[in-house]
Design a protein around this motif. Structure first.
Motif, mmCIF file in Angstrom:
data_model
loop_
_atom_site.group_PDB
_atom_site.id
_atom_site.type_symbol
_atom_site.label_atom_id
_atom_site.label_comp_id
_atom_site.label_asym_id
_atom_site.label_seq_id
_atom_site.Cartn_x
_atom_site.Cartn_y
_atom_site.Cartn_z
ATOM 1 N N GLY A 1 0.903 -1.226 -0.039
ATOM 2 C CA GLY A 1 0.031 0.049 -0.091
ATOM 3 C C GLY A 1 0.779 1.257 0.066
ATOM 4 N N ARG A 2 0.162 2.239 -0.540
ATOM 5 C CA ARG A 2 1.019 3.604 -0.578
ATOM 6 C C ARG A 2 1.114 4.285 0.691
ATOM 7 N NH1 ARG A 2 1.006 1.820 -5.344
ATOM 8 N NH2 ARG A 2 -0.336 2.590 -7.139
ATOM 9 N N LYS A 3 0.052 4.667 1.485
ATOM 10 C CA LYS A 3 0.482 5.181 2.870
ATOM 11 C C LYS A 3 1.253 4.711 3.891
ATOM 12 C CE LYS A 3 -4.428 6.994 2.360
ATOM 13 N NZ LYS A 3 -5.643 6.792 2.916
ATOM 14 N N PRO A 4 1.207 3.304 4.220
ATOM 15 C CA PRO A 4 2.375 2.728 4.991
ATOM 16 C C PRO A 4 3.814 3.242 4.466
ATOM 17 C CG PRO A 4 0.689 1.077 4.647
ATOM 18 C CD PRO A 4 0.612 2.164 3.618
ATOM 19 N N LEU A 5 4.198 3.116 3.251
ATOM 20 C CA LEU A 5 5.314 3.417 2.686
ATOM 21 C C LEU A 5 5.652 5.166 2.950
ATOM 22 C CD1 LEU A 5 5.992 0.638 0.314
ATOM 23 C CD2 LEU A 5 6.958 0.975 2.155
ATOM 24 N N LEU A 6 4.513 5.576 2.662
ATOM 25 C CA LEU A 6 4.865 6.993 2.656
ATOM 26 C C LEU A 6 5.200 7.628 4.184
ATOM 27 C CD1 LEU A 6 1.824 8.889 0.522
ATOM 28 C CD2 LEU A 6 4.254 9.089 0.358
ATOM 29 N N ILE A 7 4.350 6.800 5.208
ATOM 30 C CA ILE A 7 4.686 7.156 6.475
ATOM 31 C C ILE A 7 6.135 6.671 7.008
ATOM 32 C CG2 ILE A 7 4.135 6.466 8.954
ATOM 33 C CD1 ILE A 7 1.119 6.310 7.815
ATOM 34 N N ALA A 8 6.498 5.278 6.321
ATOM 35 C CA ALA A 8 7.910 4.990 6.466
ATOM 36 C C ALA A 8 8.887 6.019 6.103
ATOM 37 C CB ALA A 8 8.243 3.868 6.007
ATOM 38 N N TRP B 1 8.509 9.398 5.362
ATOM 39 C CA TRP B 1 8.646 10.605 6.291
ATOM 40 C C TRP B 1 9.453 10.307 7.702
ATOM 41 C CZ3 TRP B 1 2.847 11.235 5.172
ATOM 42 C CH2 TRP B 1 2.465 12.095 4.064
ATOM 43 N N THR B 2 9.134 9.137 8.327
ATOM 44 C CA THR B 2 9.752 8.670 9.424
ATOM 45 C C THR B 2 11.220 8.577 9.123
ATOM 46 O OG1 THR B 2 7.655 7.431 10.230
ATOM 47 C CG2 THR B 2 9.898 7.007 11.319
ATOM 48 N N ILE B 3 11.590 7.894 8.141
ATOM 49 C CA ILE B 3 13.098 7.975 8.170
ATOM 50 C C ILE B 3 13.772 9.428 7.807
ATOM 51 C CG2 ILE B 3 14.667 7.361 6.120
ATOM 52 C CD1 ILE B 3 13.082 5.006 5.601
ATOM 53 N N MET B 4 12.778 10.349 6.993
ATOM 54 C CA MET B 4 13.446 11.613 6.880
ATOM 55 C C MET B 4 13.438 12.457 8.324
ATOM 56 S SD MET B 4 11.940 13.136 3.252
ATOM 57 C CE MET B 4 10.279 12.405 3.214
ATOM 58 N N THR B 5 12.381 11.940 9.121
ATOM 59 C CA THR B 5 12.413 12.717 10.538
ATOM 60 C C THR B 5 13.571 12.287 11.259
ATOM 61 O OG1 THR B 5 10.014 13.016 10.193
ATOM 62 C CG2 THR B 5 11.110 13.211 12.415
ATOM 63 N N ALA C 1 22.712 8.776 3.532
ATOM 64 C CA ALA C 1 22.425 7.456 2.971
ATOM 65 C C ALA C 1 20.767 7.280 3.616
ATOM 66 C CB ALA C 1 22.949 6.204 3.653
ATOM 67 N N LEU C 2 20.532 7.928 4.709
ATOM 68 C CA LEU C 2 19.084 7.859 5.260
ATOM 69 C C LEU C 2 18.256 8.912 4.559
ATOM 70 C CD1 LEU C 2 19.374 7.605 9.116
ATOM 71 C CD2 LEU C 2 18.644 5.937 7.512
ATOM 72 N N ASP C 3 19.148 10.051 4.146
ATOM 73 C CA ASP C 3 18.504 10.894 3.213
ATOM 74 C C ASP C 3 18.080 10.539 1.850
ATOM 75 O OD1 ASP C 3 17.707 13.783 2.574
ATOM 76 O OD2 ASP C 3 19.227 13.872 1.217
ATOM 77 N N GLY C 4 18.733 9.729 1.291
ATOM 78 C CA GLY C 4 18.575 9.150 -0.242
ATOM 79 C C GLY C 4 17.288 8.066 -0.038
ATOM 80 N N LEU C 5 17.493 7.213 1.017
ATOM 81 C CA LEU C 5 16.442 6.244 1.407
ATOM 82 C C LEU C 5 15.238 6.848 1.483
ATOM 83 C CD1 LEU C 5 15.796 3.193 2.062
ATOM 84 C CD2 LEU C 5 16.160 3.925 4.259
ATOM 85 N N GLY C 6 15.042 8.039 2.412
ATOM 86 C CA GLY C 6 13.717 8.539 2.733
ATOM 87 C C GLY C 6 13.298 9.236 1.568
#
Length: 92
Positions: free
Chosen positions: A28-35, A37-41, A61-66
């Protein structure tokens, strides 16, 4: 180190972009969008404690992932919202 930080961010972004679409279709889209945003935070919070250039590069690397997750999933989410609601073949 700035060049390394940029390169690490782009490599992480490229690695996550390919499976992000597949994962979005599966989970699903929403769980991965939340992930994303969490990684970027978390990445932004870690910026305040970075003590060395190598830690800054690792943080990128976290920046690229998020950002990779967010770029793919935001585009997919907007596409879903703008799609024709009568076209049932494209909706899951």
């Amino acid at each position: 180190m700035l060049a390394y930080a940029f390169a690490v961010s782009m490599v992480a972004w490229m690695i996550v972009v390919w499976p992000a679409g597949w994962l979005a279709d599966r989970w699903g889209r929403k769980p991965l969008l939340i992930a994303g945003w969490t990684i970027m935070t978390v990445r932004l919070a870690l910026v305040s404690v970075v003590g060395s250039p190598s830690m800054a590069v690792a943080n990128q690397a976290l920046d690229g992932l998020g950002n990779g997750l967010f770029a793919v999933l935001a585009a997919a989410w907007v596409t879903d919202r703008l799609a024709d609601p009568h076209d049932r073949a494209r909706r899951r």
